[in-house]
Design a protein around this motif. Structure first.
Motif, mmCIF file in Angstrom:
data_model
loop_
_atom_site.group_PDB
_atom_site.id
_atom_site.type_symbol
_atom_site.label_atom_id
_atom_site.label_comp_id
_atom_site.label_asym_id
_atom_site.label_seq_id
_atom_site.Cartn_x
_atom_site.Cartn_y
_atom_site.Cartn_z
ATOM 1 N N PHE A 90 -7.244 4.613 1.297
ATOM 2 C CA PHE A 90 -5.868 5.128 1.320
ATOM 3 C C PHE A 90 -4.842 4.019 1.514
ATOM 4 O O PHE A 90 -3.766 4.033 0.914
ATOM 5 C CB PHE A 90 -5.715 6.176 2.425
ATOM 6 N N SER A 91 -5.206 3.036 2.364
ATOM 7 C CA SER A 91 -4.244 1.955 2.634
ATOM 8 C C SER A 91 -3.934 1.178 1.353
ATOM 9 O O SER A 91 -2.775 0.848 1.068
ATOM 10 C CB SER A 91 -4.803 1.015 3.704
ATOM 11 N N GLU A 92 -4.974 0.930 0.555
ATOM 12 C CA GLU A 92 -4.767 0.199 -0.690
ATOM 13 C C GLU A 92 -3.979 1.055 -1.685
ATOM 14 O O GLU A 92 -3.112 0.563 -2.416
ATOM 15 C CB GLU A 92 -6.129 -0.192 -1.289
ATOM 16 N N PHE A 93 -4.294 2.348 -1.695
ATOM 17 C CA PHE A 93 -3.584 3.278 -2.571
ATOM 18 C C PHE A 93 -2.092 3.303 -2.224
ATOM 19 O O PHE A 93 -1.226 3.234 -3.102
ATOM 20 C CB PHE A 93 -4.189 4.679 -2.421
ATOM 21 N N ALA A 94 -1.811 3.371 -0.905
ATOM 22 C CA ALA A 94 -0.411 3.437 -0.468
ATOM 23 C C ALA A 94 0.318 2.139 -0.800
ATOM 24 O O ALA A 94 1.475 2.154 -1.245
ATOM 25 C CB ALA A 94 -0.365 3.701 1.038
ATOM 26 N N ARG A 95 -0.376 1.023 -0.620
ATOM 27 C CA ARG A 95 0.259 -0.273 -0.908
ATOM 28 C C ARG A 95 0.562 -0.397 -2.408
ATOM 29 O O ARG A 95 1.655 -0.788 -2.806
ATOM 30 C CB ARG A 95 -0.676 -1.407 -0.457
ATOM 31 N N SER A 96 -0.427 -0.021 -3.240
ATOM 32 C CA SER A 96 -0.228 -0.088 -4.694
ATOM 33 C C SER A 96 0.923 0.808 -5.124
ATOM 34 O O SER A 96 1.735 0.433 -5.975
ATOM 35 C CB SER A 96 -1.506 0.355 -5.413
ATOM 36 N N THR A 97 0.979 1.990 -4.517
ATOM 37 C CA THR A 97 2.030 2.934 -4.889
ATOM 38 C C THR A 97 3.411 2.392 -4.511
ATOM 39 O O THR A 97 4.363 2.482 -5.290
ATOM 40 C CB THR A 97 1.786 4.293 -4.206
ATOM 41 N N ALA A 98 3.488 1.824 -3.313
ATOM 42 C CA ALA A 98 4.773 1.274 -2.866
ATOM 43 C C ALA A 98 5.213 0.133 -3.771
ATOM 44 O O ALA A 98 6.369 0.069 -4.213
ATOM 45 C CB ALA A 98 4.652 0.800 -1.418
ATOM 46 N N VAL A 99 4.260 -0.768 -4.071
ATOM 47 C CA VAL A 99 4.591 -1.910 -4.939
ATOM 48 C C VAL A 99 4.977 -1.398 -6.335
ATOM 49 O O VAL A 99 5.971 -1.837 -6.935
ATOM 50 C CB VAL A 99 3.380 -2.878 -5.023
#
Lengths: 82, 332
Positions: B247-256
């Motif tokens: 989830f953390s990677e998903f959230a980071r990718s989404t934000a970027v």
């Protein structure tokens, strides 16, 4: 075959009986043809499918117009269904 | 991937966009991402040349591959090109809306789309039904129309039927034809009677609706695949899925990705888009404009309901100012 819209001033060609027959014919051709002949023919292709719909309407409108003229009626005047 | 939904959504979108927009552009946008990419996914062979990707979903929706066509950033490309070349706001807006709608609609299968490409290659998917393009055209059709894809297409069909007024001739001649000079061009140059133009407008509704039942019938007659209306079904097909991420990677990718998309759109608008938009002239066609010089048409004695000529552009909106009215009319 222009008729005034009810309550409106604009003259639009209305969907007549011949047009409706064309759309129904297209639906039958696409559903039955697609159901039985999808594999050997591109009938449900994104270009062929809509093309069939337009051709069916063009053919039935032309036939309807000829029949109307043959019976001495104005072009499909009574056919406005919409 | 969605099937009939892509054709049917074009009618809903045109009905709900509150500004003048070309229906044909929305339709083209809805078909554009798959237009040049879907055929190779199933495998093509022309003479001795044949091509079939090793991993269908990676080619169709991933990177490397042609998955960039299923991204929100790609939706801007045809819009900007049309603004640059044809100076048509209605077509530019229609293409952006249609292409973005296609990208968002395809989020619902098991592979999804790279919404924020090129800023991230993260796939966004609800996994509602199985992506099965690797099974070929017929295997894909069988999987789609025996799973929730069938429900999805029926949902769009019901939605269009709920907006039946968008299929009426009055809507076509007052809203659709007046937003797009192409209809007048078709009438003038190809001598298409108004009823045939109306049939052309409705053709993708007929086609979209009928392909749902046509493919379902085909499945019953030939393929005989069982229905499986469960989430991420049908289970009888080997479905393609993208590997999950924490989830953390998903959230980071989404934000970027979202930030990159927003900033890029803003910069593009300031540098290119706004200038092109102001240079373009909104189409002004009369709602019931009779042709100034109606051409005699033996096959169609009707008075043309679509104006044969595009009138001289009226004064532009407040945003464009008086300078825009001196520009030549758009080519479309």
């Amino acid at each position: 075959m222009s008729q005034s819209s009810p309550g409106g001033s604009s003259d639009h060609p209305r969907t007549g009986r011949a047009d409706i027959a064309g759309y129904l014919l297209a639906a039958v051709v696409l559903i039955v043809g697609g159901g039985l002949l999808s594999k050997p023919t591109p009938i449900l292709n994104w270009l062929v499918g809509p093309g069939i719909a337009v051709i069916c309407v063009a053919v039935t409108v032309r036939i309807g117009r000829r029949r109307s003229r043959g019976q001495g009626r104005p072009d499909d005047e009574s056919g406005a269904a919409e | 991937m969605s099937w009939a939904a892509h054709e049917l959504e074009s009618y809903i979108l045109h009905k709900h966009v509150k500004t003048k927009v070309s229906y044909l552009a929305i339709l083209l946008g809805c078909l554009l991402p798959d237009m040049l990419t879907k055929l190779p996914v199933y495998g093509i062979s022309i003479g001795s040349f044949s091509f079939k990707p090793d991993v269908a979903w990676m080619y169709h929706r991933g990177w490397p591959g042609v998955g960039f066509t299923h991204s929100l950033m790609f939706a801007l490309v045809p819009g900007l090109l049309v603004l640059l070349v044809f100076k048509s706001r209605e077509w530019a807006l229609g293409l952006v809306i249609g292409t973005a709608a296609h990208v968002l609609t395809d989020v619902f299968d098991s592979v999804g789309t790279m919404l924020f490409f090129p800023f991230t290659t993260q796939h966004y998917s609800t996994q509602m039904w199985a992506y099965a393009a690797q099974e070929g055209r017929y295997g894909d059709a069988a999987a789609y129309y025996t799973g929730l894809g069938l429900v999805w297409d029926l949902f769009w069909l019901v939605l269009v039927l709920c907006h039946f007024s968008s299929l009426r001739s009055s809507y076509f001649f007052e809203k659709v034809a007046t937003s797009d000079p192409v209809w007048g061009w078709l009438r003038r140059r190809l001598h298409m009677p108004d009823r045939l133009l109306l049939a052309l407008y409705r053709a993708y509704f007929i086609y979209g609706a009928c392909r749902i039942f046509g493919w379902s019938l085909w499945n019953q007659v030939h393929e005989k695949a069982p229905y499986d209306l469960t989430w991420n079904g049908p289970d009888w097909v080997v479905k393609a899925t993208v590997p999950g991420v924490p989830f953390s990677e998903f959230a980071r990718s989404t934000a970027v990705g979202a930030l990159g998309l927003f900033v890029t759109c803003w910069v593009l608008w300031l540098l290119i888009g706004r200038r092109l938009w102001l240079r373009a002239i909104p189409v002004e066609l009369p709602a019931d404009g009779a042709s100034p010089e109606p051409e005699p048409d033996a096959d169609d004695a009707d008075e043309p309901a679509i104006p044969a000529q595009r009138p001289a552009p009226a004064t532009d909106s407040a945003a464009s100012g008086s300078a825009a009215s001196q520009e030549p009319p758009s080519k479309l």
